[in-house]
Design a protein around this motif. Structure first.
Motif, PDB file in Angstrom:
ATOM      1  N   VAL A   1       0.852  -1.200   0.000  1.00 26.28           N
ATOM      2  CA  VAL A   1       0.000   0.000   0.000  1.00 26.28           C
ATOM      3  C   VAL A   1       0.881   1.242   0.000  1.00 26.28           C
ATOM      4  O   VAL A   1       0.781   2.100  -0.878  1.00 26.28           O
ATOM      5  CB  VAL A   1      -0.945   0.018   1.230  1.00 26.28           C
ATOM      6  CG1 VAL A   1      -1.854   1.248   1.177  1.00 26.28           C
ATOM      7  CG2 VAL A   1      -1.768  -1.258   1.299  1.00 26.28           C
ATOM      8  N   LEU A   2       1.764   1.328   0.988  1.00 24.94           N
ATOM      9  CA  LEU A   2       2.656   2.484   1.087  1.00 24.94           C
ATOM     10  C   LEU A   2       3.809   2.325   0.108  1.00 24.94           C
ATOM     11  O   LEU A   2       4.490   1.300   0.098  1.00 24.94           O
ATOM     12  CB  LEU A   2       3.198   2.602   2.523  1.00 24.94           C
ATOM     13  CG  LEU A   2       4.170   3.759   2.777  1.00 24.94           C
ATOM     14  CD1 LEU A   2       3.446   5.097   2.720  1.00 24.94           C
ATOM     15  CD2 LEU A   2       4.861   3.589   4.136  1.00 24.94           C
ATOM     16  N   ARG A   3       4.010   3.357  -0.697  1.00 25.10           N
ATOM     17  CA  ARG A   3       5.111   3.274  -1.654  1.00 25.10           C
ATOM     18  C   ARG A   3       6.331   4.058  -1.183  1.00 25.10           C
ATOM     19  O   ARG A   3       7.430   3.854  -1.679  1.00 25.10           O
ATOM     20  CB  ARG A   3       4.642   3.784  -3.015  1.00 25.10           C
ATOM     21  CG  ARG A   3       3.504   2.929  -3.570  1.00 25.10           C
ATOM     22  CD  ARG A   3       3.861   2.343  -4.916  1.00 25.10           C
ATOM     23  NE  ARG A   3       3.714   3.355  -5.952  1.00 25.10           N
ATOM     24  CZ  ARG A   3       2.553   3.701  -6.488  1.00 25.10           C
ATOM     25  NH1 ARG A   3       1.448   3.115  -6.059  1.00 25.10           N
ATOM     26  NH2 ARG A   3       2.486   4.599  -7.431  1.00 25.10           N
ATOM     27  N   ALA A   4       6.124   4.946  -0.236  1.00 20.07           N
ATOM     28  CA  ALA A   4       7.238   5.769   0.238  1.00 20.07           C
ATOM     29  C   ALA A   4       8.288   4.908   0.951  1.00 20.07           C
ATOM     30  O   ALA A   4       7.963   3.910   1.593  1.00 20.07           O
ATOM     31  CB  ALA A   4       6.706   6.832   1.197  1.00 20.07           C
ATOM     32  N   GLU A   5       9.565   5.332   0.821  1.00 19.24           N
ATOM     33  CA  GLU A   5      10.633   4.710   1.601  1.00 19.24           C
ATOM     34  C   GLU A   5      10.439   5.110   3.054  1.00 19.24           C
ATOM     35  O   GLU A   5       9.952   6.206   3.339  1.00 19.24           O
ATOM     36  CB  GLU A   5      11.996   5.252   1.147  1.00 19.24           C
ATOM     37  CG  GLU A   5      12.398   4.857  -0.256  1.00 19.24           C
ATOM     38  CD  GLU A   5      12.720   3.368  -0.356  1.00 19.24           C
ATOM     39  OE1 GLU A   5      13.053   2.750   0.671  1.00 19.24           O
ATOM     40  OE2 GLU A   5      12.608   2.835  -1.481  1.00 19.24           O
ATOM     41  N   VAL A   6      10.830   4.222   3.977  1.00 26.09           N
ATOM     42  CA  VAL A   6      10.701   4.558   5.396  1.00 26.09           C
ATOM     43  C   VAL A   6      12.048   4.379   6.090  1.00 26.09           C
ATOM     44  O   VAL A   6      12.684   3.326   5.962  1.00 26.09           O
ATOM     45  CB  VAL A   6       9.653   3.654   6.083  1.00 26.09           C
ATOM     46  CG1 VAL A   6       9.470   4.070   7.535  1.00 26.09           C
ATOM     47  CG2 VAL A   6       8.321   3.721   5.350  1.00 26.09           C
ATOM     48  N   TYR A   7      12.500   5.416   6.772  1.00 26.12           N
ATOM     49  CA  TYR A   7      13.785   5.365   7.474  1.00 26.12           C
ATOM     50  C   TYR A   7      13.597   5.576   8.972  1.00 26.12           C
ATOM     51  O   TYR A   7      13.071   6.606   9.378  1.00 26.12           O
ATOM     52  CB  TYR A   7      14.720   6.474   6.957  1.00 26.12           C
ATOM     53  CG  TYR A   7      14.909   6.468   5.462  1.00 26.12           C
ATOM     54  CD1 TYR A   7      15.678   5.478   4.842  1.00 26.12           C
ATOM     55  CD2 TYR A   7      14.325   7.457   4.678  1.00 26.12           C
ATOM     56  CE1 TYR A   7      15.851   5.485   3.461  1.00 26.12           C
ATOM     57  CE2 TYR A   7      14.496   7.478   3.296  1.00 26.12           C
ATOM     58  CZ  TYR A   7      15.257   6.483   2.697  1.00 26.12           C
ATOM     59  OH  TYR A   7      15.420   6.492   1.340  1.00 26.12           O
ATOM     60  N   PRO A   8      14.065   4.611   9.782  1.00 24.68           N
ATOM     61  CA  PRO A   8      13.991   4.802  11.234  1.00 24.68           C
ATOM     62  C   PRO A   8      15.187   5.613  11.746  1.00 24.68           C
ATOM     63  O   PRO A   8      16.298   5.442  11.241  1.00 24.68           O
ATOM     64  CB  PRO A   8      14.037   3.378  11.778  1.00 24.68           C
ATOM     65  CG  PRO A   8      14.788   2.601  10.751  1.00 24.68           C
ATOM     66  CD  PRO A   8      14.591   3.277   9.423  1.00 24.68           C
ATOM     67  N   VAL A   9      14.946   6.492  12.695  1.00 22.05           N
ATOM     68  CA  VAL A   9      16.040   7.280  13.265  1.00 22.05           C
ATOM     69  C   VAL A   9      16.001   7.170  14.785  1.00 22.05           C
ATOM     70  O   VAL A   9      14.952   7.375  15.405  1.00 22.05           O
ATOM     71  CB  VAL A   9      15.931   8.776  12.857  1.00 22.05           C
ATOM     72  CG1 VAL A   9      17.062   9.595  13.483  1.00 22.05           C
ATOM     73  CG2 VAL A   9      15.920   8.934  11.344  1.00 22.05           C
ATOM     74  N   ASN A  10      17.138   6.835  15.367  1.00 18.46           N
ATOM     75  CA  ASN A  10      17.297   6.840  16.822  1.00 18.46           C
ATOM     76  C   ASN A  10      18.782   6.670  17.122  1.00 18.46           C
ATOM     77  O   ASN A  10      19.376   5.661  16.761  1.00 18.46           O
ATOM     78  CB  ASN A  10      16.499   5.689  17.459  1.00 18.46           C
ATOM     79  CG  ASN A  10      16.609   5.717  18.987  1.00 18.46           C
ATOM     80  OD1 ASN A  10      17.465   6.416  19.549  1.00 18.46           O
ATOM     81  ND2 ASN A  10      15.764   4.948  19.650  1.00 18.46           N
ATOM     82  N   PRO A  11      19.410   7.648  17.776  1.00 21.04           N
ATOM     83  CA  PRO A  11      20.854   7.561  18.017  1.00 21.04           C
ATOM     84  C   PRO A  11      21.237   6.376  18.899  1.00 21.04           C
ATOM     85  O   PRO A  11      22.392   5.942  18.902  1.00 21.04           O
ATOM     86  CB  PRO A  11      21.182   8.888  18.710  1.00 21.04           C
ATOM     87  CG  PRO A  11      19.887   9.476  19.134  1.00 21.04           C
ATOM     88  CD  PRO A  11      18.825   8.894  18.267  1.00 21.04           C
ATOM     89  N   GLU A  12      20.270   5.809  19.631  1.00 25.22           N
ATOM     90  CA  GLU A  12      20.628   4.726  20.550  1.00 25.22           C
ATOM     91  C   GLU A  12      20.405   3.333  19.973  1.00 25.22           C
ATOM     92  O   GLU A  12      20.560   2.340  20.667  1.00 25.22           O
ATOM     93  CB  GLU A  12      19.826   4.876  21.849  1.00 25.22           C
ATOM     94  CG  GLU A  12      20.391   5.978  22.734  1.00 25.22           C
ATOM     95  CD  GLU A  12      19.329   6.608  23.591  1.00 25.22           C
ATOM     96  OE1 GLU A  12      18.388   5.894  24.002  1.00 25.22           O
ATOM     97  OE2 GLU A  12      19.429   7.830  23.834  1.00 25.22           O
ATOM     98  N   LEU A  13      19.978   3.255  18.725  1.00 26.92           N
ATOM     99  CA  LEU A  13      19.737   1.949  18.098  1.00 26.92           C
ATOM    100  C   LEU A  13      20.532   1.872  16.813  1.00 26.92           C
ATOM    101  O   LEU A  13      20.751   2.884  16.153  1.00 26.92           O
ATOM    102  CB  LEU A  13      18.261   1.822  17.729  1.00 26.92           C
ATOM    103  CG  LEU A  13      17.266   1.272  18.745  1.00 26.92           C
ATOM    104  CD1 LEU A  13      15.893   1.185  18.099  1.00 26.92           C
ATOM    105  CD2 LEU A  13      17.688  -0.106  19.230  1.00 26.92           C
ATOM    106  N   SER A  14      20.970   0.669  16.450  1.00 25.39           N
ATOM    107  CA  SER A  14      21.675   0.584  15.177  1.00 25.39           C
ATOM    108  C   SER A  14      20.930  -0.282  14.168  1.00 25.39           C
ATOM    109  O   SER A  14      21.091  -0.143  12.970  1.00 25.39           O
ATOM    110  CB  SER A  14      23.093   0.052  15.385  1.00 25.39           C
ATOM    111  OG  SER A  14      23.003  -1.203  16.016  1.00 25.39           O
ATOM    112  N   GLU A  15      20.057  -1.131  14.675  1.00 22.64           N
ATOM    113  CA  GLU A  15      19.372  -2.031  13.765  1.00 22.64           C
ATOM    114  C   GLU A  15      18.012  -2.440  14.298  1.00 22.64           C
ATOM    115  O   GLU A  15      17.813  -2.574  15.499  1.00 22.64           O
ATOM    116  CB  GLU A  15      20.237  -3.284  13.583  1.00 22.64           C
ATOM    117  CG  GLU A  15      19.954  -4.018  12.288  1.00 22.64           C
ATOM    118  CD  GLU A  15      20.602  -5.397  12.287  1.00 22.64           C
ATOM    119  OE1 GLU A  15      21.826  -5.470  12.080  1.00 22.64           O
ATOM    120  OE2 GLU A  15      19.869  -6.375  12.503  1.00 22.64           O
ATOM    121  N   LEU A  16      17.055  -2.595  13.380  1.00 22.80           N
ATOM    122  CA  LEU A  16      15.720  -3.052  13.760  1.00 22.80           C
ATOM    123  C   LEU A  16      15.175  -3.883  12.610  1.00 22.80           C
ATOM    124  O   LEU A  16      15.204  -3.425  11.463  1.00 22.80           O
ATOM    125  CB  LEU A  16      14.835  -1.826  14.019  1.00 22.80           C
ATOM    126  CG  LEU A  16      13.542  -2.035  14.788  1.00 22.80           C
ATOM    127  CD1 LEU A  16      13.787  -2.539  16.207  1.00 22.80           C
ATOM    128  CD2 LEU A  16      12.756  -0.723  14.835  1.00 22.80           C
TER     129      LEU A  16
END
Ligand code: ADP
Ligand code: MG
Length: 706
Positions: free
Chosen positions: A43-58
């Motif tokens: 449904v969603l075509r937009a790219e999604v980027y997670p941001v959090n300085p305390e995490l490196s991977e999800l």
């Protein structure tokens, strides 16, 4: 198809979520998870980027420590970080070239943190990023899949059991602009449960940047939107909001508004009936209607009316046909409809004959009632419903149809819905449905109706209420409401009698013939010139309600009575310290007593009120207030909306009031405050309307002290 700056909120090419937590129930994380799953579903075509300085991977995706680390372009940022970090995040977004940000975080003005609000405001200005919020659930777009609501559709109880907690509706044509996230949820849930669809939702939160009017303009130019449901608490620039309603209506959209804050007592100085009777609430309601919106009383109506208008057009008139297989329902629905001002008119003779012929041929039950309401009885089946409905529809005399195929009788099944829907589509009338109960059968019947384009309700009361609301839509003809420059309120002083008379007559309003007298002889001469019977009153404009102090003497028919009245009035005036202004001798006017008032409203500027007047006007409370200056079609709408508008059609042997003359009077009067910014309040009460003769009998006005 969609353009403008705000498009980025609904249709971004890429989204960064700042504040994606390790914890699955934290808001940033819930939003991120939903966006990801929407992408997975295609449904969603937009790219999604997670941001959090305390995490490196999800989930095996890289989590960025800051926006600047993302190598790709970012259109939209969702900010769900502690409030103190918000301004800085907006600045970083600006540096990254982000166009729009949704600030989900709270902790600003809503909790009294004005300093933080100020620093966010500065960050917005400096960065050029458009901001929705702060303190908002954000947006949901059913078409692009953008959804920042942190609502879970399935939640676990504390014992671990899962249950459905919320239903997002599918795609439809209703857009919601709301000052409250919870309220938007209510509407979404209602629509979702009913199988109805949604176009998009935008919740403005604290409205620090992107405002309700701007969003309304966005949806006015959105081809997928047919109805906009608006929830407002505070309205900033009233006329700007009205202009956006006009834009929506001009572009063929319907507007449904719920305004909160009914009990707010406005700051006002009540020198006139108008000022004490017409509060902020009444002004908002009248102004919204003038701009073509449907104003509802509660959240439920907001959802139900929006649903109805997304599927059906407002009716052309108020004539209602009721079709059912349940006798009791037909009677109750008919009562409800008539009590609401709808007209349950007779089915035409030839239609009744056609029904009777069907009976003879055994195609509808022999016990069917073939007048309006049509009650086909418990033994009717789908085919009988269809045949009878065709006759009702083809009669062409009804503006709306209420279909109540009660599912309980054994002969009835759900196939009736598609049959009725086919006839409904061809009918050109406004059609709503009703089936009672919460069982699987009931719910299925209603969902099927909605799927077939018929808004359906569990309760007859709701069906009738919706029909009543959508049959009272004003179609504005004006282009816009002229902008009004607010004037800071100053001390007021009364306008003297002579000036008032001159003012209204300059605007084409006739005043009752009168003379001011100071002696007995002058009084008698004046009365004889004017012609008995006369009315005498204290002249001073300082007395706000003359009747209350015994300052009005009616029905004076001879010289002796003139003398008695003169002496009585002068002694009262003497006691009140206003004797030097003298006594008025006035012709006796007759007709319907109306009130025509004007005042400056804080939100909308100059307004005009017409209502049933006289000394009981505040008790009768039959009035409507619109924004000035009004046009003739608006004046006409005002008159038709009075509960007692029948008084104008002739009563107690009075001739019918000349509506055209009365409309002109309202229009002319509404221009006075607009053209004379020094006047704060002006009121004619009564304005006596008798046939063509519309006369101002009692005028008062207050102006800003120079
Ligand atoms: P106030 O509003 O200050 O008490 P009004 O001049 O409006 O004084 O008079 C009170 C009521 O008396 C009016 O609402 C109307 O019913 C009646 N009245 C006053 N003047 C006239 C008039 N000239 N002809 C007929 N009725 C009148
Ligand atoms: Mg009066």
């Amino acid at each position: 198809m969609r353009r403008g700056e705000l498009d980025t909120f609904f249709n971004p090419r890429s989204i960064a979520v700042v504040g994606v937590s390790r914890h699955p129930d934290k808001i940033g994380r819930v939003i991120y998870d939903r966006l990801l799953s929407s992408r997975r579903q295609g449904v969603l075509r937009a790219e999604v980027y997670p941001v959090n300085p305390e995490l490196s991977e999800l989930y095996g995706h890289r989590v960025f420590s800051s926006l600047s680390e993302i190598n790709q372009e970012v259109d939209l940022v969702v900010i769900a970080v502690p409030s103190s970090l918000v301004p800085q995040t907006v600045l970083e977004a600006g540096e990254k070239g982000v166009k729009a940000a949704i600030v989900v975080s709270g902790g600003f003005s809503e909790v009294g943190n004005d300093q933080l609000t100020e620093s966010l405001r500065r960050a917005i200005k400096q960065s050029g990023v458009r901001v929705l919020g702060p303190n908002t659930v954000g947006v949901m777009d059913a078409y692009t899949g953008v959804n920042t609501f942190f609502t879970r559709e399935v939640k676990a109880f504390s014992d671990g059991r899962n249950a459905q907690s919320f239903i997002f509706p599918g795609r439809g044509s209703i857009s919601i602009v709301s000052q409250s996230g919870a309220l938007a949820h209510y509407i979404l849930d209602t629509l979702g449960e009913r199988g109805a669809g949604i176009r998009a939702v935008a919740c403005v939160g604290n409205q620090i940047d992107v405002s309700i009017p701007e969003l309304l303009s966005y949806f006015a130019n959105d081809a997928l939107t047919s109805v906009v449901a608006v929830y407002v608490e505070g309205v900033g620039n009233g006329r700007e909001l009205l202009n956006r309603f006009l834009e929506l209506r001009r572009n063929g959209k319907q507007v449904v508004v719920l305004k909160a804050g009914r009990t707010l007592a406005g700051k006002r100085t009540a020198y006139t009936h108008t000022a004490s009777m017409v509060g902020e609430w009444e002004t908002h309601i009248g102004a919204f209607k003038q701009a073509g919106a449907i104003v509802v009383d509660n959240v439920k109506e907001l959802a139900e009316v929006s649903l109805a208008l997304s599927l059906q057009k407002p009716p052309r008139g108020r004539r209602l046909a009721i079709l059912t297989n349940a006798g009791g329902f037909s009677v109750i629905a008919s009562d409800l409809a008539q009590a609401s001002g709808l007209e349950v008119i007779q089915l035409p003779e030839d239609s009744v004959e056609k029904m009777e012929r069907l009976k003879g041929e055994g195609r509808i039950p022999p016990v069917a009632v073939t007048t309006n309401p049509v009650d086909l009885s418990g033994s009717a089946d789908s085919a009988a419903f269809e045949e009878a409905y065709k006759i009702v529809s083809e009669s062409g005399v009804f503006d709306m149809h209420l279909l109540m195929p009660f599912h309980v009788p054994p002969m009835m099944d759900e196939r009736v819905v598609s049959k009725l829907a086919e006839v409904a589509r061809a009918s050109g009338a406004t059609v709503v449905g009703c089936d009672t109960g919460d069982t699987e059968w009931s719910v299925t019947m209603r969902t099927l109706m909605v799927k077939n384009g018929i808004p359906a309700y569990k309760d007859m009361e709701d069906a009738i209420r919706v029909l009543t609301l959508i049959s009272d839509v004003f179609t504005p003809s004006r282009e816009s409401f002229p902008v009004y420059e607010a004037r800071s309120s100053e001390a007021l002083e009364p306008i003297v009698r002579e000036d008032l008379l001159e003012l209204v007559s300059k605007h084409g309003i006739q005043a009752a013939r009168e003379e001011i007298v100071f002696t007995e002889d002058e009084a008698v001469e004046a009365a004889e010139r004017i012609g008995y019977p006369v009315v005498m009153k204290i002249a001073s404009e300082k007395i706000v309600h003359k009747t209350d102090v015994g300052g009005v003497q009616l029905g004076i028919t001879d010289r002796a009575q003139v003398l008695r009245a003169f002496n009585k009035l002068t002694s009262i005036a003497e006691k009140l310290g206003v004797r030097e202004r003298g006594v008025v001798v006035q012709e006796t006017a007759q007709g319907v007593e109306l009130i025509l008032g004007s005042k400056i409203d804080e939100t909308f500027g100059p307004t005009v009120t017409i209502g049933i007047g006289g000394v009981l006007t505040e008790v009768i409370r039959d009035f409507i207030t619109l924004v000035s200056p009004v046009q003739e079609d608006e004046a006409d709408y005002m008159l038709n909306r009075l509960r007692l508008s029948k008084l104008l059609d002739g009563f107690r042997g009075y001739p019918p009031v000349d509506r055209e003359a009365l409309r002109k009077t309202i229009v002319n009067f509404s221009e006075i405050l607009v053209e004379n910014p020094s006047i704060a309040q002006l009121e004619i009460n009564p304005l006596m309307a008798y046939g063509e003769r519309i006369v101002a009998v009692d005028i008062r006005g207050w102006r800003h002290r120079p």
